[in-house]
Design an enzyme around this catalytic site. Structure first.
Site, PDB file in Angstrom:
ATOM      1  CE  LYS A  13      -2.155  -0.960   3.818  1.00 38.46           C
ATOM      2  NZ  LYS A  13      -1.417  -2.216   4.114  1.00 38.46           N
ATOM      3  NE  ARG A  87      -5.321   1.238  11.536  1.00 37.25           N
ATOM      4  CZ  ARG A  87      -4.400   0.484  10.951  1.00 37.25           C
ATOM      5  NH1 ARG A  87      -4.675  -0.786  10.697  1.00 37.25           N
ATOM      6  NH2 ARG A  87      -3.225   0.969  10.624  1.00 37.25           N
ATOM      7  NE  ARG A 126       9.342  -6.662   4.915  1.00 35.14           N
ATOM      8  CZ  ARG A 126       8.229  -5.924   4.908  1.00 35.14           C
ATOM      9  NH1 ARG A 126       7.759  -5.469   3.759  1.00 35.14           N
ATOM     10  NH2 ARG A 126       7.583  -5.663   6.024  1.00 35.14           N
ATOM     11  NE  ARG A 160       8.605  -4.509  10.255  1.00 40.41           N
ATOM     12  CZ  ARG A 160       7.383  -4.013  10.066  1.00 40.41           C
ATOM     13  NH1 ARG A 160       7.174  -3.163   9.073  1.00 40.41           N
ATOM     14  NH2 ARG A 160       6.387  -4.358  10.840  1.00 40.41           N
ATOM     15  NE  ARG A 171       2.627  -7.363  11.007  1.00 31.87           N
ATOM     16  CZ  ARG A 171       3.706  -7.230  10.249  1.00 31.87           C
ATOM     17  NH1 ARG A 171       4.739  -8.043  10.424  1.00 31.87           N
ATOM     18  NH2 ARG A 171       3.767  -6.298   9.322  1.00 31.87           N
TER      19      ARG A 171
END
Length: 214
Positions: A13, A87, A126, A160, A171
């Site tokens: 996004k 949300r 990543r 991360r 998530r």
């Protein structure tokens, strides 16, 4: 033209929003960025945000809507990209009312659809250059020279802490629980459209452009 981008963590996004900012002169309205900016703005709303956060309290929907109202007033006709808001159904209703009060509306709600397993593989592989933030991947994009950033020549890389499969699937589950009512809400209003969020970046951009240019 005002749009909402909806998609799970890692769907791209933010990347697509930045392209729309560059290519179409739109303005990305991220609630996180707005809250950070508000703390140093010195405005009445900014001072309210600072006080609330200093007390360790959650920022209410009313405050977020107030921040969005301030931003909308400063856009000078530029289109808005809502990223991370709304949300909940209550927030969606509040945003509808705010836009109507300003003689505007949400024109498109674009869902970036993904394959969960492919997304997990994309995210967990990543890593980034610790110096400049350039993004790499274990299987699809390694540095040209092993251990050396293509962009800045840095040799330190980071991942991360929450880019693990278990964390990401948690998530994703939270996202689907939270977002599914919104998809129904905007589908009923005839504004929901989908793109293949797993496609190459340029292909996703082309799909989004096709929706906006209708």
């Amino acid at each position: 033209m005002n749009i909402i981008l909806i998609g799970p963590p890692g769907a791209g996004k933010g990347t697509q929003a930045k392209r729309l900012v560059t290519e179409r002169g739109m303005v990305q309205l991220s609630t996180g960025d707005m809250l950070r900016d508000a703390k140093t703005s010195g405005t009445e709303m900014g001072n309210l945000v600072t006080d609330v956060m200093a007390r360790g309290e959650l920022v209410t929907d009313e405050i977020v809507i107030g921040l969005i109202a301030e931003k909308l007033d400063s856009l000078n006709g530029a289109g808005a990209i809502f990223d991370g808001f709304p949300r909940t159904l209550a927030q969606a209703d509040a945003l509808e009312a705010l836009m109507a009060s300003k003689g505007s509306a949400i024109d498109h709600v674009i869902e970036m659809r993904v394959d969960d397993d492919a997304l997990v593989a994309r995210i967990t592989g990543r890593f980034t250059c610790a110096t400049c933030g350039e993004v790499y991947h274990d299987t699809t994009r390694q540095p040209k020279v092993a251990g050396v950033c293509d962009v800045c020549g840095g040799t330190e890389f980071a991942r991360r802490a929450d880019d693990t499969e278990d964390a990401l699937r948690t998530r994703l589950m939270a996202y689907y629980k939270q977002t599914s009512p919104l998809l129904g809400y905007y589908y009923a209003k005839g504004r929901l459209e989908g793109v293949d969020g797993m496609a190459e970046m340029a292909a996703v951009s082309a799909q989004i452009s096709g929706i906006l240019d209708k």
